[in-house]
Design a protein around this motif. Structure first.
Motif, PDB file in Angstrom:
ATOM      1  N   ALA A  24      38.032  38.415  35.455  1.00  0.00           N
ATOM      2  CA  ALA A  24      37.781  38.934  34.115  1.00  0.00           C
ATOM      3  C   ALA A  24      37.206  37.855  33.216  1.00  0.00           C
ATOM      4  N   ALA A  25      36.328  38.267  32.305  1.00  0.00           N
ATOM      5  CA  ALA A  25      35.671  37.317  31.402  1.00  0.00           C
ATOM      6  C   ALA A  25      36.664  36.671  30.452  1.00  0.00           C
ATOM      7  N   GLU A  26      37.704  37.427  30.041  1.00  0.00           N
ATOM      8  CA  GLU A  26      38.669  36.922  29.069  1.00  0.00           C
ATOM      9  C   GLU A  26      39.953  36.446  29.732  1.00  0.00           C
ATOM     10  N   HIS A  27      39.886  36.143  31.020  1.00  0.00           N
ATOM     11  CA  HIS A  27      41.048  35.626  31.739  1.00  0.00           C
ATOM     12  C   HIS A  27      41.586  34.387  31.026  1.00  0.00           C
ATOM     13  N   PRO A  28      42.901  34.207  30.798  1.00  0.00           N
ATOM     14  CA  PRO A  28      43.964  35.073  31.297  1.00  0.00           C
ATOM     15  C   PRO A  28      44.508  36.052  30.259  1.00  0.00           C
ATOM     16  N   TYR A  29      43.650  36.565  29.373  1.00  0.00           N
ATOM     17  CA  TYR A  29      44.099  37.526  28.365  1.00  0.00           C
ATOM     18  C   TYR A  29      44.716  38.750  29.024  1.00  0.00           C
ATOM     19  N   MET A  30      45.852  39.207  28.501  1.00  0.00           N
ATOM     20  CA  MET A  30      46.495  40.415  28.992  1.00  0.00           C
ATOM     21  C   MET A  30      47.009  41.219  27.804  1.00  0.00           C
ATOM     22  N   PRO A  31      47.046  42.543  27.928  1.00  0.00           N
ATOM     23  CA  PRO A  31      47.647  43.337  26.857  1.00  0.00           C
ATOM     24  C   PRO A  31      49.161  43.138  26.841  1.00  0.00           C
ATOM     25  N   THR A  32      49.799  43.477  25.759  1.00  0.00           N
ATOM     26  CA  THR A  32      51.256  43.416  25.665  1.00  0.00           C
ATOM     27  C   THR A  32      51.860  44.686  26.245  1.00  0.00           C
ATOM     28  N   PHE A  33      52.943  44.512  27.020  1.00  0.00           N
ATOM     29  CA  PHE A  33      53.651  45.637  27.624  1.00  0.00           C
ATOM     30  C   PHE A  33      55.025  45.740  26.955  1.00  0.00           C
ATOM     31  N   PRO A  34      55.102  46.386  25.801  1.00  0.00           N
ATOM     32  CA  PRO A  34      56.336  46.365  25.000  1.00  0.00           C
ATOM     33  C   PRO A  34      57.507  47.102  25.632  1.00  0.00           C
ATOM     34  N   ASN A  35      57.236  48.099  26.500  1.00  0.00           N
ATOM     35  CA  ASN A  35      58.311  48.907  27.074  1.00  0.00           C
ATOM     36  C   ASN A  35      58.621  48.565  28.529  1.00  0.00           C
ATOM     37  N   LEU A  36      57.908  47.598  29.093  1.00  0.00           N
ATOM     38  CA  LEU A  36      57.992  47.346  30.534  1.00  0.00           C
ATOM     39  C   LEU A  36      59.367  46.813  30.923  1.00  0.00           C
ATOM     40  N   LYS A  37      59.995  47.501  31.905  1.00  0.00           N
ATOM     41  CA  LYS A  37      61.300  47.094  32.419  1.00  0.00           C
ATOM     42  C   LYS A  37      61.222  46.554  33.839  1.00  0.00           C
ATOM     43  N   ARG A  38      60.318  47.099  34.648  1.00  0.00           N
ATOM     44  CA  ARG A  38      60.198  46.639  36.037  1.00  0.00           C
ATOM     45  C   ARG A  38      58.739  46.334  36.347  1.00  0.00           C
ATOM     46  N   LEU A  39      58.488  45.121  36.856  1.00  0.00           N
ATOM     47  CA  LEU A  39      57.140  44.699  37.215  1.00  0.00           C
ATOM     48  C   LEU A  39      57.114  44.279  38.674  1.00  0.00           C
ATOM     49  N   GLY A  40      56.233  44.918  39.460  1.00  0.00           N
ATOM     50  CA  GLY A  40      56.044  44.555  40.854  1.00  0.00           C
ATOM     51  C   GLY A  40      54.672  43.924  41.029  1.00  0.00           C
ATOM     52  N   LEU A  41      54.619  42.762  41.681  1.00  0.00           N
ATOM     53  CA  LEU A  41      53.372  42.027  41.847  1.00  0.00           C
ATOM     54  C   LEU A  41      53.090  41.752  43.312  1.00  0.00           C
ATOM     55  N   GLY A  42      51.790  41.773  43.657  1.00  0.00           N
ATOM     56  CA  GLY A  42      51.354  41.374  44.984  1.00  0.00           C
ATOM     57  C   GLY A  42      50.424  40.186  44.877  1.00  0.00           C
ATOM     58  N   VAL A  43      50.173  39.547  45.998  1.00  0.00           N
ATOM     59  CA  VAL A  43      49.219  38.441  46.028  1.00  0.00           C
ATOM     60  C   VAL A  43      48.164  38.757  47.074  1.00  0.00           C
ATOM     61  N   CYS A  44      46.952  38.279  46.847  1.00  0.00           N
ATOM     62  CA  CYS A  44      45.865  38.498  47.793  1.00  0.00           C
ATOM     63  C   CYS A  44      45.009  37.243  47.826  1.00  0.00           C
ATOM     64  N   LYS A  45      45.017  36.557  48.951  1.00  0.00           N
ATOM     65  CA  LYS A  45      44.245  35.316  49.101  1.00  0.00           C
ATOM     66  C   LYS A  45      44.613  34.322  47.995  1.00  0.00           C
ATOM     67  N   ASN A  46      45.859  34.503  47.494  1.00  0.00           N
ATOM     68  CA  ASN A  46      46.451  33.549  46.550  1.00  0.00           C
ATOM     69  C   ASN A  46      45.725  33.475  45.209  1.00  0.00           C
ATOM     70  N   TYR A  47      44.996  34.521  44.853  1.00  0.00           N
ATOM     71  CA  TYR A  47      44.410  34.606  43.521  1.00  0.00           C
ATOM     72  C   TYR A  47      45.458  35.140  42.538  1.00  0.00           C
ATOM     73  N   GLY A  48      45.220  34.881  41.284  1.00  0.00           N
ATOM     74  CA  GLY A  48      45.983  35.558  40.250  1.00  0.00           C
ATOM     75  C   GLY A  48      47.263  34.875  39.827  1.00  0.00           C
ATOM     76  N   TRP A  49      47.653  33.752  40.492  1.00  0.00           N
ATOM     77  CA  TRP A  49      48.912  33.123  40.103  1.00  0.00           C
ATOM     78  C   TRP A  49      48.844  32.541  38.704  1.00  0.00           C
ATOM     79  N   GLY A  50      47.655  32.171  38.261  1.00  0.00           N
ATOM     80  CA  GLY A  50      47.531  31.651  36.907  1.00  0.00           C
ATOM     81  C   GLY A  50      47.891  32.669  35.849  1.00  0.00           C
ATOM     82  N   MET A  51      47.908  33.967  36.221  1.00  0.00           N
ATOM     83  CA  MET A  51      48.212  35.031  35.268  1.00  0.00           C
ATOM     84  C   MET A  51      49.686  35.381  35.220  1.00  0.00           C
TER      85      MET A  51
END
Length: 484
Positions: free
Chosen positions: A324-351
């Motif tokens: 993404a051009a605005e990495h690591p900008y993310m929207p706010t998740f005000p109601n989030l209770k459970r977050l599941g994450l995956g990894v692929c070729k080890n990208y995305g850990w900075g987020m």
């Protein structure tokens, strides 16, 4: 030996009630017809028909069964073989005879057949089912050529569930009304154009569950999901590259998207969404470009679902987000209770720190694909943030890690999370299933697993009440307290 069509059945056995009254008593035959019809509805139709030879009582019971289930047994078989042609001919004749003799209104009509079946007869069978006011219609047709559905299927006020699997072309007529349809499952079907999409969905006035799996929409510019009553939407394996996808679903509570990145996600209304599972993958052509447009596309979708309470982002999504051009900008998740994450070729850990910072009320954090990618790339880009995300200090109660391998980089992530999670109640870590290399040697054995598990004893505590569960190949290890 008696026969019913091509199905041989044994001769009836007569009981001598005088010798053994209890043994000769036929309690099932004394049941009411409606109950016998219900029992037979759970059987494939060829077995239900066979019951006609049991006694005079059973001779015509099957003709009033309200559930018909036909399977020619050659769904994936190449046509042309003489043996196959003969059996398929018997099957088609059997279906014809059953539909002639059974004139009941139908609750269910299930048809599974291969390309050896005559397409005209298939359409005739469909029309016969529609004439019987069928409520649940399931068609699994394996044909190479395109199969057009009869117009009568699109004008039923009785159809509640429709399942289409095969090379069907949804050439939707202008006069269409599916006023009672609640469940729609489409697999491998082709949408003709934007108009066919709009006509189909606008006619489903009470639709609640929609699944689109491996479908083609090549000539569709914008796939517009505008269905006011839809509660659950699942999109799998669709080639949506070059197309726009619009969500106007005010009643939707569950969204699952696992397909290629479209040209654009447009979210008009997902105001009732409770749970979202996002898997946005790049096609080979898209991956060559790795454009920021693809990452921005995913960001747009996340902004549209930011109010959910449960969110899963798989490894492909994490990778696409990293462009993404605005990495690591993310929207706010005000109601989030459970977050599941995956990894692929080890990208995305900075987020990850950003995701945690944007989820102030997060209670459960899951790494269901592990902390390193399974292709052997061990190192990943993880730098502990200078500030601790608010959710770790105030809300996070559970961390679950699957596919654990015990590498130092994995411990760096775990140390940061456990050291700073002030009210953490449980940490569950499950080792990856032991793998064998090309020489037949186990890469990590029981002794190695135990040695790695001992490292958890040295973790500095963030919460005095945290319980650790380490799942190994030889059982679970429980650690009640963390070192201070």
């Amino acid at each position: 030996m008696e026969t019913t069509d091509q199905y041989p059945v044994p001769k009836r056995v007569k009981y001598d009630k005088a010798e053994n009254p209890a043994e000769g008593e036929d309690k099932i035959s004394n049941l009411p017809d409606t109950l016998l019809h219900h029992i037979l509805s759970f059987l494939p139709t060829k077995y239900a028909v066979r019951t006609c030879i049991l006694s005079k009582r059973w001779k015509y019971i099957w003709t009033s069964v309200t559930s018909l289930d036909f399977d020619d047994g050659f769904y994936d078989t190449e046509p042309g073989k003489k043996r196959v042609r003969a059996k398929v001919a018997n099957f088609m004749n059997f279906v014809d005879k059953v539909l002639i003799q059974n004139a009941s209104s139908l609750e269910k009509f299930h048809l599974k057949c291969g390309s050896s079946c005559d397409l005209n007869r298939i359409n005739t069978w469909i029309c016969a089912a529609m004439t019987r006011k069928v409520q649940q219609l399931c068609l699994l047709i394996s044909v190479k050529q395109s199969l057009k559905l009869p117009h009568c299927l699109f004008t039923s006020e009785y159809l509640v569930k429709l399942e289409l699997v095969g090379n069907f072309v949804l050439n939707v007529p202008s006069s269409i009304c599916l006023s009672s349809l609640i469940i729609l499952y489409l697999e491998k079907v082709t949408f003709v154009d934007d108009i066919s999409v709009e006509q189909l969905f606008s006619s489903c006035q009470v639709l609640e569950f929609l699944t689109i799996d491996d479908c083609r929409w090549d000539n569709v510019t914008t796939f517009d999901f505008s269905i006011p009553t839809l509660n659950c939407l699942t999109i799998y394996h669709c080639n949506s590259t070059g197309h726009k996808i619009r969500f106007n679903l005010p009643a939707l509570t569950v969204l699952t998207y696992a397909a290629y990145a479209p040209e654009e996600f447009i979210v008009d209304d997902l105001s009732s969404l409770y749970e979202a599972s996002i898997g946005v993958e790049l096609s080979e052509d898209q991956y060559k470009i790795k454009s920021s447009m693809h990452g921005d596309c995913v960001h747009a979708l996340l902004e549209g679902v930011a109010h959910v309470k449960i969110l899963d982002l798989d490894g492909d999504t994490m990778e696409t987000l990293s462009f993404a051009a605005e990495h690591p900008y993310m929207p706010t998740f005000p109601n989030l209770k459970r977050l599941g994450l995956g990894v692929c070729k080890n990208y995305g850990w900075g987020m990850l720190p950003c995701l945690l910072e944007c989820s102030p009320g997060l209670e459960v954090l899951q790494f269901y694909e592990g902390l390193v990618h399974s292709d052997g790339q061990r190192k990943f880009n993880w730098d502990s943030p200078q500030s601790v995300p608010y959710c770790l200090l105030s809300h996070l109660k559970s961390i679950e890690i699957s596919e654990f391998e015990g590498h130092d980089q994995e411990f760096e992530v775990i140390k940061f999370l456990v050291n700073n999670a002030s009210i953490l109640e449980r940490l569950v870590v499950n080792f990856r299933e032991r793998r064998v290399d090309v020489e037949g040697q186990v890469k990590i054995g029981e002794k190695e697993e135990l040695k790695v598990a001992e490292k958890f004893l040295d973790l500095q505590k963030g919460s005095a009440h945290c319980r650790i569960v380490i799942g190994t190949s030889f059982g679970s290890i429980f650690i009640k307290g963390l070192k201070g």
